[in-house]
Design a protein around this motif. Sequence first.
Motif, mmCIF file in Angstrom:
data_model
loop_
_atom_site.group_PDB
_atom_site.id
_atom_site.type_symbol
_atom_site.label_atom_id
_atom_site.label_comp_id
_atom_site.label_asym_id
_atom_site.label_seq_id
_atom_site.Cartn_x
_atom_site.Cartn_y
_atom_site.Cartn_z
ATOM 1 N N ALA A 1 0.901 -1.154 0.105
ATOM 2 C CA ALA A 1 -0.104 -0.084 -0.206
ATOM 3 C C ALA A 1 0.816 1.436 0.088
ATOM 4 O O ALA A 1 0.538 2.234 -0.648
ATOM 5 N N LEU B 1 -0.270 -5.872 -3.900
ATOM 6 C CA LEU B 1 -1.265 -5.334 -3.209
ATOM 7 C C LEU B 1 -2.780 -5.945 -3.329
ATOM 8 O O LEU B 1 -3.295 -6.288 -2.216
ATOM 9 N N LEU C 1 -7.325 3.740 3.887
ATOM 10 C CA LEU C 1 -7.365 3.625 2.412
ATOM 11 C C LEU C 1 -8.572 3.901 1.794
ATOM 12 O O LEU C 1 -8.771 4.545 0.820
#
Length: 488
Positions: free
Chosen positions: A286, A309, A350
């Motif tokens: 990330a 990812l 995120l």
Amino acid sequence: MDDTIYVPENILQPLFSASKTSSLPKALESLIEIARGTVGRSELASKNVLPTVLQLCHSLSNPACGDLLLLSLKLLRNLCAGELSNQNSFIKEDGVQIVSRLFSCITFASDMNYGIVRMGLQVLGNISLAGEEHQRAVWHQFFPLEFAKIARVRSRDTCDPLCMVIYTCYERNNEFSAELCSDQGLDILTEIIRTASAVGFMENWLKLLISRSCLEDSHSGLLFSKLCQTGASGNGDDIMSRVDSFVPEQAFFLSLLSEILNEQMRNIAVSNDFALFVLEVFRNSARIVESFSQVKSGLPTGSADIDVLGYSLTILRDICACDGVMGKEGSMNTVDLLLSSGLLELLLNLLCDLEPPALIRKATDQVQNQEAEHSYSRKLCPYKGFRRDLVAVIGNFTYQRKHVQDEIRQKNGILLLLQQCVTDDENPFLREWGIWSVRNLLEGNVENQCVVSELELQGSVNVPEIAGLGLRVEVDEKTRRAKLVNVS
């Protein structure tokens, strides 16, 4: 038969007699067909054909004998398919050493030789199925040097049966398991993964091998580090902390782990070590992918960093779906360990950093008279489906776990998850995962229901982000419980 190939009469005559032919190629082809069936194998065992075939293999080390050698090995494979007397005879007549010497006499540079190695490995696989004595004979002859040599051959023809032999030998043998998990053994597995990454695989032996050695025996971190071109040895944690980019082999490895876990979710006890390894990979990927622009495709994208990812995220999704999965006896529940290690906070951050879905942006702009457009200078999804995968992990994380529900409320994540209950072309099935997440978030949690009910307006929640999008959150007037319903 080619005049340049000499085979002694004491080898030819038994084969001619058993096959009722007078040509060596025809004899081998006939015996191969006979040995396909249980009755045929038993009959040939009574005629003691296998020792003769081993003698033939020993005499066919000349490169010009490739076709005959391939037929001979195919006959050996069939003879040893479940016929214990032939399997025992193979060990007694030093068959493992003969196959090993054949491998050492050929170069791994042609399709013919790949076929010979493949057939030889299939012979060894059938021998290994006979029991511990046979497995020991194969393992002690081939581990580690011969296995390593074959693992470095970038051919699917050799990779699949090699996995079969290794898995069959070490599946229930603690001694061999320890050796395969040693540095030498992990080097072999590393080369196998590199080969499969380059040429692919067709059979399930690779998955079985990786499942046992990585998911059950928790050696994923070391293997992952070894796959990195700049980190072939050393402490896996140190390498992980220094990584600035990933390589395609690492992405392929994670895709394998993701596939295996998804297929065997209820049959594999995921260890805490494995879960923490995946979390660390996800955290590092990330950070690396922050600088990437959007990729217009789903996994695999062709970018190793983005694929790492994505696959680490799908693995976390399935780990969190395994309700009650435990690590080692007496250790913390795996999902709680991930929670205490900061996974939920990372996921929410995120998700919050992403530009809202297109329908949410449109609805909000209409409500706020276009003033909100200046607030959408946030990040794009690095691959198609990234937002959906984030929401999926949160949804599984939240299922029947009140302490997770509470933490999402405390981190002001309820409205954020409500925003995900929409259709989004860039994130297939986002709406379904969003609804799943919100239902899990509200189920049995009065505090979370109250947060939603405070937004109530005339019996329904007035949330601009989902209004007019076919969904609403209703609050029952009597029970005050919130639920998602269709407008239509």
